[in-house]
Design an enzyme around this catalytic site. Structure first.
Site, PDB file in Angstrom:
ATOM      1  N   GLU A   1      -9.110   4.269   7.881  1.00 46.16           N
ATOM      2  CA  GLU A   1      -9.288   4.494   6.442  1.00 46.16           C
ATOM      3  C   GLU A   1      -9.963   3.289   5.793  1.00 46.16           C
ATOM      4  O   GLU A   1      -9.771   2.142   6.202  1.00 46.16           O
ATOM      5  CB  GLU A   1      -7.944   4.764   5.764  1.00 46.16           C
ATOM      6  CG  GLU A   1      -6.997   3.571   5.746  1.00 46.16           C
ATOM      7  CD  GLU A   1      -5.969   3.688   4.637  1.00 46.16           C
ATOM      8  OE1 GLU A   1      -6.373   4.000   3.506  1.00 46.16           O
ATOM      9  OE2 GLU A   1      -4.787   3.452   4.906  1.00 46.16           O
ATOM     10  N   ARG A   2     -10.753   3.555   4.781  1.00 46.68           N
ATOM     11  CA  ARG A   2     -11.550   2.496   4.162  1.00 46.68           C
ATOM     12  C   ARG A   2     -10.834   1.789   3.015  1.00 46.68           C
ATOM     13  O   ARG A   2     -11.169   0.652   2.680  1.00 46.68           O
ATOM     14  CB  ARG A   2     -12.863   3.091   3.650  1.00 46.68           C
ATOM     15  CG  ARG A   2     -13.773   3.588   4.768  1.00 46.68           C
ATOM     16  CD  ARG A   2     -15.005   4.262   4.209  1.00 46.68           C
ATOM     17  NE  ARG A   2     -15.940   4.652   5.257  1.00 46.68           N
ATOM     18  CZ  ARG A   2     -17.064   5.320   5.029  1.00 46.68           C
ATOM     19  NH1 ARG A   2     -17.383   5.667   3.795  1.00 46.68           N
ATOM     20  NH2 ARG A   2     -17.864   5.634   6.034  1.00 46.68           N
TER      21      ARG A   2
ATOM     22  N   ALA B   1      -6.300   6.821  -7.378  1.00 45.26           N
ATOM     23  CA  ALA B   1      -6.912   7.677  -8.393  1.00 45.26           C
ATOM     24  C   ALA B   1      -8.437   7.629  -8.352  1.00 45.26           C
ATOM     25  O   ALA B   1      -9.112   8.664  -8.442  1.00 45.26           O
ATOM     26  CB  ALA B   1      -6.403   7.289  -9.782  1.00 45.26           C
TER      27      ALA B   1
ATOM     28  N   GLN C   1      -7.660  -3.118  -0.499  1.00 38.77           N
ATOM     29  CA  GLN C   1      -6.300  -3.491  -0.878  1.00 38.77           C
ATOM     30  C   GLN C   1      -5.942  -4.885  -0.367  1.00 38.77           C
ATOM     31  O   GLN C   1      -5.260  -5.650  -1.052  1.00 38.77           O
ATOM     32  CB  GLN C   1      -5.322  -2.441  -0.340  1.00 38.77           C
ATOM     33  CG  GLN C   1      -5.462  -1.100  -1.050  1.00 38.77           C
ATOM     34  CD  GLN C   1      -4.731   0.022  -0.328  1.00 38.77           C
ATOM     35  OE1 GLN C   1      -4.588   0.004   0.892  1.00 38.77           O
ATOM     36  NE2 GLN C   1      -4.278   1.009  -1.082  1.00 38.77           N
TER      37      GLN C   1
ATOM     38  N   THR D   1       0.854  -1.183   0.000  1.00 44.05           N
ATOM     39  CA  THR D   1       0.000   0.000   0.000  1.00 44.05           C
ATOM     40  C   THR D   1       0.889   1.232   0.000  1.00 44.05           C
ATOM     41  O   THR D   1       2.095   1.136  -0.180  1.00 44.05           O
ATOM     42  CB  THR D   1      -0.925   0.017   1.231  1.00 44.05           C
ATOM     43  OG1 THR D   1      -0.157   0.350   2.398  1.00 44.05           O
ATOM     44  CG2 THR D   1      -1.587  -1.345   1.437  1.00 44.05           C
ATOM     45  N   CYS D   2       0.278   2.388   0.256  1.00 42.30           N
ATOM     46  CA  CYS D   2       1.046   3.631   0.200  1.00 42.30           C
ATOM     47  C   CYS D   2       2.051   3.748   1.339  1.00 42.30           C
ATOM     48  O   CYS D   2       2.963   4.566   1.270  1.00 42.30           O
ATOM     49  CB  CYS D   2       0.107   4.837   0.220  1.00 42.30           C
ATOM     50  SG  CYS D   2      -0.746   5.064   1.795  1.00 42.30           S
TER      51      CYS D   2
ATOM     52  N   ARG E   1       3.164   0.677   3.312  1.00 40.73           N
ATOM     53  CA  ARG E   1       3.629  -0.612   3.814  1.00 40.73           C
ATOM     54  C   ARG E   1       3.849  -1.591   2.663  1.00 40.73           C
ATOM     55  O   ARG E   1       3.223  -1.486   1.608  1.00 40.73           O
ATOM     56  CB  ARG E   1       2.615  -1.210   4.794  1.00 40.73           C
ATOM     57  CG  ARG E   1       1.344  -1.749   4.128  1.00 40.73           C
ATOM     58  CD  ARG E   1       0.370  -2.337   5.152  1.00 40.73           C
ATOM     59  NE  ARG E   1      -0.171  -1.301   6.016  1.00 40.73           N
ATOM     60  CZ  ARG E   1       0.138  -1.157   7.290  1.00 40.73           C
ATOM     61  NH1 ARG E   1       0.978  -2.006   7.859  1.00 40.73           N
ATOM     62  NH2 ARG E   1      -0.372  -0.178   8.009  1.00 40.73           N
TER      63      ARG E   1
END
Length: 450
Positions: free
Chosen positions: A112-113, A201, A118, A45-46, A48
């Protein structure tokens, strides 16, 4: 076999290092056959990159080394640095960690959802690549169910906080927009350029629509902009490469979400802006950075990064966090109980094998003496049905004792009563006892030997 995980995240590393490790994690799948691991799922993810894997209990260290060497081989980082960057979690800690990650308790923006999706997509990607073993599938599916339960039964994430929402909130703050009317007026009149169709995005476009944005151009170097826009209602404008320069010059806000290999330099951004002094807010949501951090030094340019988001993320209400943690605790215990229950399979199979061995020897004697006469077949049918019934309750009790952590009592009883030593290996699925001869149903629907 045991499940373990290798974890590198924003808690221990800077995001640049996480980005490089994330890029290297693409090498895990191809290297799996020679790594010593029986399966692997990569969650990137952003903030990890985590590798969930399965290996023989005695081979975890070798599998860890093999997987991390594959990561190092796909990056420019030294092998020893990659190995030092990842923490290793055992089976119990792995389950708790993934469940907390999946519900958003371990995120930079707590609650966060996006993270639940993810986690789900990480499993799907591993299944499509053929690297997700059965235990890993069950682990990730349990994490997904837990995320749904937390979303349904707690207020965690109810405010809709996410990396994107916090980033756009920061953009409003930097422009001094303190009231809702001013904020909505700004977005309604702003010219916005979204670069890339990466992980954030879609959420970004939805957030912009919610805030009242009407002029949004989308550019993708890979040519996916038109499909991306069409899939999301078609209200934004897909831009080809020839239109990007003009879009940058006119933009009030540029949002990067491509994660490409090339960064936009300060010189290039200034050139595209044609030297203008129009205030510009740059929001870089790409883990590997779409913009050189030095663009923040340009006049009239504000830069918001993932690190900015992490520092600005609001705290969730303590009650919601406590409720979410309680549900995670319950889910972890349920998962562990299910895993302990599965550990009884070998003992159940050992008892069944022993019992069927005795039965088959007796049936061989019957068939040797009487052949396949009607009487012999009736005897065989009755005995096999009886064995199935006799084995049912011991099998149920084995599962129950294993779930309670008392499987050793069951195994001790097998050895004391029958002289059976339960094999210490995973058992295949145990079915019902089958007859040696073909069977058909009688008039009452019961199976009979033909």
């Amino acid at each position: 076999m045991t499940v373990f995980s290798l974890v590198a995240s924003h808690h221990d590393l800077d995001l640049d290092t996480v980005a490089r490790l994330s890029a290297g994690a693409t090498g895990v799948g191809p290297a799996l056959p020679g790594s010593g691991a029986a399966g692997a799922v990569v969650l990137a993810t952003c903030n990890r990159v985590e590798i969930y894997a399965e290996a023989d209990g005695a081979g975890v260290e070798a599998a860890r080394a093999g997987l991390l060497s594959a990561v190092a081989a796909s990056t420019s980082l030294p092998d020893e640095d990659v190995h030092a960057a990842f923490r290793t979690l055992d089976a119990d800690a792995t389950a708790r960690h993934l469940f907390e990650v999946g519900v958003g308790l371990d995120s930079a923006v707590v609650g966060e959802r996006e993270i639940a999706g993810q986690v789900r997509r990480a499993l799907t990607a591993a299944q499509e690549a053929g690297t997700a073993s059965g235990p890993l599938v069950r682990l990730f599916e349990s994490a997904t169910r837990t995320a749904k339960d937390v979303g349904s039964h707690t207020a965690l994430g109810a405010a809709g906080r996410s990396v994107v929402s916090v980033a756009l909130d920061l953009a409003e703050e930097l422009r001094g927009l303190t009231d809702a009317a001013a904020q909505r007026d700004f977005w309604a009149g702003a010219t916005i350029l979204l670069i890339g169709t990466g992980a954030y995005a879609g959420t970004t476009l939805a957030q912009l629509a919610d805030r009242g944005a009407t002029t949004v151009g989308v550019h993708s170097a890979s040519g996916r902009a038109e499909q991306f826009v069409a899939d999301r209602g078609g209200w934004a404008l897909a831009l080809g490469g020839e239109a990007v320069a003009g879009a940058v010059a006119e933009a009030d806000v540029i949002i990067g979400s491509s994660g490409g290999e090339r960064q936009i330099s300060p010189e290039r951004l200034q050139e595209l802006r044609e030297g203008g002094r129009r205030p510009l807010t740059v929001v870089d949501l790409a883990l590997s950075r779409d913009f050189d951090p030095a663009v923040a030094d340009l006049p009239d340019v504000d830069l918001i990064t993932l690190e900015s988001v992490r520092l600005a993320a609001p705290e969730q209400a303590q009650v919601a966090v406590a409720e979410a943690r309680a549900l995670v605790d319950d889910a972890v215990e349920e998962y562990r109980a299910a895993q302990r229950g599965r550990s009884a399979d070998a003992a159940i199979k050992a008892l069944r094998r022993h019992t069927l061995g005795v039965l088959d020897r007796e049936l061989e004697r019957v068939r040797a003496r009487h052949g396949c006469t009607a009487a012999a077949e009736e005897v065989e049918f009755a005995l096999r049905r009886m064995v199935n019934q006799l084995l049912h309750e011991p099998s149920v009790r084995a599962k129950r004792l294993a779930a309670e952590g008392r499987l050793d009592r069951y195994e001790d009883a097998l050895e004391a009563v029958f002289g059976i030593e339960a094999p210490g290996r995973p058992a295949s699925e145990v079915g019902t006892v089958e007859a040696a001869c073909p069977a058909h149903e009688d008039e009452g629907g019961a199976a009979r030997i033909a």
